[in-house]
Scaffold this motif. Structure first.
Motif, mmCIF file in Angstrom:
data_model
loop_
_atom_site.group_PDB
_atom_site.id
_atom_site.type_symbol
_atom_site.label_atom_id
_atom_site.label_comp_id
_atom_site.label_asym_id
_atom_site.label_seq_id
_atom_site.Cartn_x
_atom_site.Cartn_y
_atom_site.Cartn_z
ATOM 1 N N MET A 1 1.047 -1.058 -0.064
ATOM 2 C CA MET A 1 -0.188 0.033 0.089
ATOM 3 C C MET A 1 0.825 1.185 -0.064
ATOM 4 S SD MET A 1 -3.534 -1.125 0.244
ATOM 5 C CE MET A 1 -3.909 0.126 1.059
ATOM 6 N N VAL A 2 0.237 2.394 -0.941
ATOM 7 C CA VAL A 2 1.408 2.816 -0.915
ATOM 8 C C VAL A 2 0.482 4.331 -0.655
ATOM 9 C CG1 VAL A 2 3.056 2.519 -2.245
ATOM 10 C CG2 VAL A 2 1.508 4.194 -3.242
ATOM 11 N N ARG A 3 0.919 6.083 -0.170
ATOM 12 C CA ARG A 3 0.153 6.997 0.168
ATOM 13 C C ARG A 3 0.218 7.625 -0.803
ATOM 14 N NH1 ARG A 3 0.724 12.736 2.304
ATOM 15 N NH2 ARG A 3 -1.177 12.487 3.813
ATOM 16 N N ALA A 4 -0.986 7.614 -1.893
ATOM 17 C CA ALA A 4 -1.483 8.613 -2.941
ATOM 18 C C ALA A 4 -2.373 8.798 -3.531
ATOM 19 C CB ALA A 4 -0.559 7.644 -4.033
ATOM 20 N N ASP A 5 -2.585 9.688 -4.533
ATOM 21 C CA ASP A 5 -4.118 9.657 -5.282
ATOM 22 C C ASP A 5 -4.470 8.644 -5.958
ATOM 23 O OD1 ASP A 5 -6.253 10.448 -6.801
ATOM 24 O OD2 ASP A 5 -5.993 12.805 -6.386
ATOM 25 N N PRO A 6 -5.205 7.851 -5.674
ATOM 26 C CA PRO A 6 -5.531 6.397 -6.627
ATOM 27 C C PRO A 6 -6.147 6.867 -8.212
ATOM 28 C CG PRO A 6 -6.906 6.709 -4.774
ATOM 29 C CD PRO A 6 -6.764 8.425 -5.023
ATOM 30 N N GLY A 7 -7.005 7.786 -8.027
ATOM 31 C CA GLY A 7 -7.199 8.192 -9.936
ATOM 32 C C GLY A 7 -5.370 9.053 -10.588
ATOM 33 N N GLU B 1 15.639 4.175 -16.263
ATOM 34 C CA GLU B 1 16.957 3.062 -16.078
ATOM 35 C C GLU B 1 17.143 2.759 -17.520
ATOM 36 O OE1 GLU B 1 17.389 0.866 -12.719
ATOM 37 O OE2 GLU B 1 17.703 2.546 -11.673
ATOM 38 N N SER B 2 17.844 2.833 -18.485
ATOM 39 C CA SER B 2 18.431 1.963 -19.436
ATOM 40 C C SER B 2 19.582 1.968 -20.694
ATOM 41 C CB SER B 2 17.392 2.327 -20.652
ATOM 42 O OG SER B 2 16.973 1.835 -22.223
ATOM 43 N N THR B 3 19.541 1.077 -20.643
ATOM 44 C CA THR B 3 20.918 1.459 -21.513
ATOM 45 C C THR B 3 21.499 1.650 -22.661
ATOM 46 O OG1 THR B 3 21.156 -1.230 -22.395
ATOM 47 C CG2 THR B 3 21.960 -0.632 -20.287
ATOM 48 N N GLY B 4 19.367 2.328 -23.934
ATOM 49 C CA GLY B 4 19.530 2.576 -24.937
ATOM 50 C C GLY B 4 20.681 2.092 -25.893
ATOM 51 N N THR B 5 19.967 -0.404 -25.707
ATOM 52 C CA THR B 5 20.651 -0.965 -26.580
ATOM 53 C C THR B 5 18.960 -1.114 -27.107
ATOM 54 O OG1 THR B 5 22.987 -1.429 -25.435
ATOM 55 C CG2 THR B 5 22.060 -3.614 -26.642
ATOM 56 N N PRO B 6 19.216 -1.100 -28.740
ATOM 57 C CA PRO B 6 17.679 -1.725 -28.983
ATOM 58 C C PRO B 6 17.459 -3.469 -28.215
ATOM 59 C CG PRO B 6 19.110 -0.640 -30.957
ATOM 60 C CD PRO B 6 20.104 -0.940 -29.593
ATOM 61 N N GLY B 7 16.396 -3.394 -27.962
ATOM 62 C CA GLY B 7 15.544 -4.405 -27.560
ATOM 63 C C GLY B 7 15.405 -4.813 -25.930
ATOM 64 N N ALA B 8 16.363 -4.242 -25.209
ATOM 65 C CA ALA B 8 17.089 -3.480 -23.624
ATOM 66 C C ALA B 8 15.930 -2.931 -23.412
ATOM 67 C CB ALA B 8 18.581 -4.142 -23.529
ATOM 68 N N GLY B 9 15.184 -1.828 -23.964
ATOM 69 C CA GLY B 9 14.364 -1.718 -23.777
ATOM 70 C C GLY B 9 14.168 -1.141 -22.702
ATOM 71 N N SER B 10 13.118 -1.100 -21.410
ATOM 72 C CA SER B 10 13.522 0.400 -20.699
ATOM 73 C C SER B 10 12.979 -0.154 -19.405
ATOM 74 C CB SER B 10 13.395 1.862 -21.175
ATOM 75 O OG SER B 10 14.078 2.074 -22.073
ATOM 76 N N THR B 11 12.987 0.736 -18.303
ATOM 77 C CA THR B 11 11.863 0.307 -17.326
ATOM 78 C C THR B 11 11.709 1.852 -16.137
ATOM 79 O OG1 THR B 11 13.533 -1.551 -16.820
ATOM 80 C CG2 THR B 11 11.662 -0.755 -15.019
ATOM 81 N N PHE B 12 10.656 2.058 -16.519
ATOM 82 C CA PHE B 12 10.279 3.158 -15.427
ATOM 83 C C PHE B 12 10.507 3.266 -14.525
ATOM 84 C CE2 PHE B 12 9.848 4.710 -19.817
ATOM 85 C CZ PHE B 12 9.868 5.673 -20.144
ATOM 86 N N TYR B 13 10.679 3.745 -13.197
ATOM 87 C CA TYR B 13 10.395 3.473 -11.663
ATOM 88 C C TYR B 13 9.798 4.346 -10.884
ATOM 89 C CZ TYR B 13 14.141 -0.468 -12.274
ATOM 90 O OH TYR B 13 14.903 -1.463 -12.540
ATOM 91 N N ILE B 14 9.098 3.770 -9.841
ATOM 92 C CA ILE B 14 8.820 5.425 -9.130
ATOM 93 C C ILE B 14 8.306 4.844 -7.902
ATOM 94 C CG2 ILE B 14 5.732 6.343 -9.118
ATOM 95 C CD1 ILE B 14 4.860 5.511 -11.613
ATOM 96 N N GLN B 15 8.466 5.633 -7.016
ATOM 97 C CA GLN B 15 8.811 5.805 -6.008
ATOM 98 C C GLN B 15 7.958 6.270 -4.923
ATOM 99 O OE1 GLN B 15 12.877 6.783 -4.339
ATOM 100 N NE2 GLN B 15 12.325 6.155 -2.421
ATOM 101 N N LEU B 16 7.171 5.964 -4.108
ATOM 102 C CA LEU B 16 5.968 6.640 -3.158
ATOM 103 C C LEU B 16 6.288 6.695 -1.961
ATOM 104 C CD1 LEU B 16 3.048 6.300 -5.706
ATOM 105 C CD2 LEU B 16 4.022 8.996 -5.435
ATOM 106 N N PRO B 17 6.447 7.080 -0.945
ATOM 107 C CA PRO B 17 6.078 6.340 0.480
ATOM 108 C C PRO B 17 4.809 5.645 1.264
ATOM 109 C CG PRO B 17 4.936 8.481 0.368
ATOM 110 C CD PRO B 17 5.826 8.588 -1.057
ATOM 111 N N LEU B 18 5.270 4.346 1.868
ATOM 112 C CA LEU B 18 3.987 3.972 1.805
ATOM 113 C C LEU B 18 2.701 4.061 3.028
ATOM 114 C CD1 LEU B 18 6.473 0.754 2.934
ATOM 115 C CD2 LEU B 18 4.781 1.054 1.623
ATOM 116 N N ALA B 19 2.112 3.591 2.924
ATOM 117 C CA ALA B 19 1.225 4.016 3.813
ATOM 118 C C ALA B 19 1.443 3.650 5.276
ATOM 119 C CB ALA B 19 -0.588 2.887 2.991
#
Length: 1021
Positions: free
Chosen positions: A902-908, A1003-1021
């Motif tokens: 559970m995180v502390r956030a606006d659901p919408g 975070e991404s290496t920029g290598t085609p096929g390796a893809g990317s990962t988007f991270y979201i850090q939110l405080p725990l509820a």
């Protein structure tokens, strides 16, 4: 009651009680006294002339005799009363004269009182007892009157006491001449007329005592009393002459038995004489009081007229004095010669006359010899004074040639040992005589010898030496084997090496400022005579004046250099700011360089606060290329030290580098420079490598004290000047002067330099502020340019993105309109769905634009909308929304999220962010590739959850990762691709995550096929 010293010729102290009303009161009292005198004189003269009551007996005497005797005593008592009243005013009145003046009138009053007592005794014996023996007790009081009045007249302050021997001889000659004349005409007939020795004593004593009063008057005339006393002394002299005349007539009438009590031409003059002597006292005091009042109320009138009047009056007074003294000597001598010649022709045997004449001749011869001796001495003294004046003029001219203080001090001690003839000379100059009392004391000593052709210099710091006698502003003569005067040990040792025995310490005083002293020494037991003392004091006076002029010149030069440096600094700083340097290294170095130039500092170091609560040096200016000219040579300042606290002060402050007062005595700055250790804490002083400061702070054993470094560079004091911008110190400027033993004499920084430091700090802070403002303007301009570029890019992107769905909608609608009747229902339904999909895409694009604009206006999410949200539920809802596209593109959604997260956030808003990330992942990855959703806990700084969205697309290069979250930004590789976008999705996501107190990154290496990962850090509820 406040009192002020008067500038009258007679020394007087004037109090505030001296007013116009008081002067009027004195005038009224003097008028009353004058009226009493006139009444008694006229009434007595008429009474005695007409012999009123001469035949009427009152008790055992006639009324005439009783009146004459009682009036004699009454006149004496009245005169004594006036004298006593004046003596009291002299001591307690508004104008207080010197004690000698008080004693004079007190003695004269006692003399008149004794005369009145004698008159009362005489009245009692003659009127009641009818038996008046000769001599009687009254004669003893009469005799005491002459003695007391004579002593009182001698107490009158003379104007000058020069040639006192000649004055006494002149007075004796004149008095003896008058005595001889009186003997021939008065005393000699009495002597041959009396057989009774007692009666002869009484008859002849009064003319002799009158000669004593004549001697007092002659002495006053020769000594020339103050002009302000002349009117009152004339009144007193008239009274004495009236008494002498009465005594003379009394002595003449005694042999002929023609005197009777109440004789008008004798007794009346006695009354007048005693009254006039007493009346002179209040008149004298009133005259002095009026002069003192005029001087106090109108000092400028006296100042403007005193110089011209004194010159004229001095010449006229000398001429009158010469004529009067000549007359008082030669006229009585001429009369005496005539009497002697007459007695020889008349065959009158007069041994006494011849003896006195011989004595007068001896006195005249003595006076002639003494006068010649005095004249020779005065001529010799005049020649000597003239030679001294010529020498002083020459020396003054030589001193005036030097305007540099250091060269001037050397020339002073050199002249003292060459031109003035002293063996050694030392100049002890207090360098802080014009500073506030709390300033640390500083002493400069410059010494020279006639044997060793060298100049020695010492500089001392401390507090105790100013209280010793040699710096008290008074002349002190010292014989060193019996020395009780404490001087610095270095100077004392130098004098021993020079074999100095006697020293004359002459004060250096100019315009009321005690600047130190000049020590003039001899190698022999020597008592400095008046001539040497005069020459030494005159030379010291000229030296003090030239030293003060040199100091003023240096101060004026310093102010000029300071003003020039401020102007140069302002111009250079403004130039640096305008050139785009900003608040950087060049600005910092300019501030240090110009600060050192403006305040003539040897070291100028600029410190700025760092994140680790240290003040770090960022720029330095050094007077020479030595250790200390690099930033790495100076240590940081810890936050808890007094130096660091200077940053929070509103004004510059002076800090002593080393407290000398703890030593208990002055310490000289001598000896070599202490060696600096190469290892340990001081290693950075000799290193050219920059100092590294870790985030955790420096280790204690490697931390160096700034004051310790300055002390090793011979700095006595340092100025800490904060640069204040907006009531907050942004930098600390440290200024110091190095004063090694072998350097030219210069001052350490004192509190008088704080004003200049304040001015410079204000100018530097203004330049600092201008640089910051200019940098902000440049940054704002850059941002505006960037926004303008983004606007253009947005317009291109928006037009392209809007045109594509609009073209699709328009095309399908036109086909339906033209061929709808002939199309099969399935194809019509397909065209409508495609047109609807284009409308949805257009709505999403406009919704992103509206969301971005609203986020800029509202600046995020209000905290009231935050609540506990399940990450798994949000991800599941988002996958449900994109499920049709996931099935269409044959993708797989992998979820690795625990159900309880559970995180502390606006659901919408969190759903919107996750939807934007999922949409981006599917846009920029090939169909058939999976999407992965992860979540994990993170407790390093605060309890939070990190949510990840991964794809297997072409990836994002590391150098482009910081740009993808900016507004209207699309990468160069995406602009020409078939993938459409507004450049707002990731920007909106970043703003929404930050509003929920979180952060987002990729975070991404920029290598085609390796893809990317988007991270979201939110405080725990």
């Amino acid at each position: 009651m406040p009192a002020r010293r008067s500038e009258l010729q007679v020394k007087a102290t004037v109090t505030d009680a001296l007013t116009q009303n008081y002067l009027k009161k004195l005038s009224r009292q003097n008028y009353i006294a004058t009226a009493i005198f006139i009444f008694i004189a006229v009434f007595s003269l008429l009474w005695l002339f007409f012999r009123i009551g001469g035949t009427i007996f009152l008790a055992r005497a006639t009324v005439l005799v009783f009146f004459s005797n009682s009036m004699y005593a009454l006149a004496s008592f009245i005169g004594a009363t006036w004298c006593f009243q004046t003596a009291y005013r002299v001591r307690r009145g508004p104008v207080r004269l010197e004690p000698r003046q008080q004693r004079a009138w007190l003695l004269i009053g006692l003399g008149l009182l004794a005369n009145g007592i004698g008159g009362a005794i005489y009245t009692y014996l003659e009127d009641y007892v009818r038996r008046n023996p000769v001599p009687s007790p009254a004669d003893a009081f009469f005799t005491l009157t002459y003695i007391l009045v004579f002593i009182g007249l001698l107490m009158i302050p003379p104007k000058t006491r020069q040639s006192l021997k000649l004055i006494m001889l002149d007075a004796l000659i004149t008095t003896l001449c008058i005595l001889d004349i009186s003997w021939f005409f008065i005393i000699r007939p009495i002597f041959f007329s009396y057989a009774d020795l007692g009666q002869f004593y009484v008859a002849a004593s009064y003319p002799f005592w009158d000669i004593l009063l004549v001697l007092a008057i002659v002495l006053l005339i020769y000594q020339r009393t103050e002009p302000i006393l002349t009117p009152s002394l004339i009144i007193c002299g008239l009274g004495i002459f009236a008494q002498i005349g009465a005594d003379t007539l009394y002595a003449i009438t005694i042999p002929a038995h023609t005197y009777n009590t109440g004789t008008w031409y004798i007794d009346t003059f006695w009354f007048i004489g005693y009254l006039l002597i007493g009346l002179s006292a209040p008149y004298q005091y009133a005259h002095i009081a009026r002069h003192a009042y005029r001087e106090r109320e109108h000092p400028e009138a006296r100042t403007n007229s005193s110089a011209y009047a004194s010159i004229n009056q001095a010449g006229e007074a000398r001429e009158r004095s010469f004529l009067l003294s000549s007359s008082l000597i030669y006229i009585p001598i001429l009369i005496l010669i005539i009497i002697i010649i007459y007695s020889e022709f008349a065959h009158i045997q007069n041994i006494f006359l011849i003896i006195v004449a011989c004595l007068i001749g001896i006195l005249l011869t003595t006076r002639f010899i003494l006068s010649n001796y005095e004249n020779e001495r005065l001529l010799s003294e005049r020649d000597r004074r003239r030679a001294q004046a010529d020498l002083l003029r020459l020396l003054t001219a030589q001193l005036a040639e030097e305007i540099q203080l250091d060269s001037l001090l050397t020339r002073i001690v050199t002249i003292a040992t060459t031109a003035l003839g002293f063996d050694t000379a030392a100049l002890l100059l207090t360098k802080t005589y014009d500073q506030p009392q709390d300033t640390q004391f500083s002493l400069l000593v410059r010494a020279a010898s006639d044997v060793f052709d060298s100049i020695t210099t010492w500089q001392f710091e401390g507090e105790q030496l100013p209280f010793c006698p040699i710096l008290s502003g008074k002349q002190v003569e010292v014989y060193w084997p019996q020395n009780s005067v404490k001087i610095p040990e270095e100077l004392e040792q130098w004098q021993k090496e020079q074999y100095v025995v006697s020293t004359l310490f002459v004060p250096l005083v100019t315009q009321g400022k005690n600047m130190g002293c000049l020590a003039l020494s001899s190698r022999t037991r020597h008592n400095f005579d008046e001539s040497q003392a005069y020459l030494a004091n005159a030379f010291a006076e000229q030296a003090a004046r030239t030293i003060e002029h040199a100091r003023l010149y240096e101060e004026a030069r310093e102010h000029e250099l300071f003003a020039q440096a401020l102007a140069i600094m302002a111009a250079r700083l403004n130039s640096a700011v305008a050139s785009g340097t900003g608040v950087g290294a060049e600005i910092h170095q300019l501030i240090c360089t110009e600060a050192a130039r403006a305040l003539q500092a040897d070291y100028a170091i600029l410190y700025m606060p760092a994140q680790n609560k240290l003040l770090l040096p960022v720029a330095v200016s050094c007077h020479s290329q030595e250790i200390g000219s690099l930033v790495s040579d100076w240590p940081p300042i810890r936050s808890h030290t007094p130096e660091a606290q200077m940053l929070n002060l509103p004004h510059p402050e002076l800090m002593p580098i080393d407290d000398m007062s703890t030593s208990g005595y002055l310490s000289a700055v001598t000896g070599p420079l202490p060696a600096l250790p190469v290892s340990g804490a001081l290693q950075s002083l000799s290193s050219t490598q920059p100092m590294r400061v870790q985030a955790g702070g420096l280790r204690e054993r490697k931390m160096i004290s700034l004051r310790g470094v300055l002390k090793r560079r011979y700095a006595r004091t340092a100025i800490f000047a904060p640069l204040i911008v907006g009531k907050q110190g942004v930098a600390l400027l440290v200024l110091a002067r190095s004063i090694p033993p072998d350097a030219q004499p210069k001052r350490s920084f004192t509190r008088t330099n704080l004003a200049q430091a304040q001015d410079f700090a204000e100018q530097a802070a203004i330049a600092f502020t201008n640089a910051q403002l200019y940098q902000q303007i440049r940054e704002a301009h850059r941002q505006l340019q960037e926004l303008d570029r983004l606007k253009d890019q947005f317009m291109v992107t928006a037009s392209h993105e809007l045109r594509t769905p609009l073209t699709s909608i328009q095309g399908y609608l036109e086909l339906l309109a033209q061929f709808g009747d002939v199309m099969p229902p399935e194809q019509q339904q397909e065209f409508l769905q495609k047109a609807r999909r284009g409308c949805d895409e257009l709505v999403l694009l406009l919704s992103n634009v509206m969301d971005a604009s609203r986020l800029e206006v509202e600046a995020g999410i209000r905290p009231a909308n935050l609540e506990g949200v399940s990450i798994h539920e949000v991800v599941t809802d988002v996958i449900t929304l994109i499920e049709p596209q996931v099935h269409q593109e044959n993708r797989e959604a992998l979820i690795y999220i625990p159900d309880h997260f559970m995180v502390r956030a606006d659901p919408g808003r969190l759903r919107q962010v996750m939807l934007n990330l999922c949409t981006n992942a599917m846009k920029y990855s090939s169909p058939g590739t999976p999407l992965a959703f992860t979540a994990r806990a993170y407790y390093a700084q605060r309890p939070s959850a990190i949510i990840g969205v991964s794809d297997k697309g072409k990836g994002i290069k590391p150098e482009d990762q910081a740009q993808v979250f900016q507004r209207f930004v699309r990468l160069e590789s995406d602009l020409n691709s078939p993938v459409r976008g507004s450049g707002l999705g990731l920007y909106i996501s970043r703003r929404l995550v930050e509003a929920m107190d979180g952060r987002i990154w990729v975070e991404s290496t920029g290598t085609p096929g390796a893809g990317s990962t988007f991270y979201i850090q939110l405080p725990l509820a």
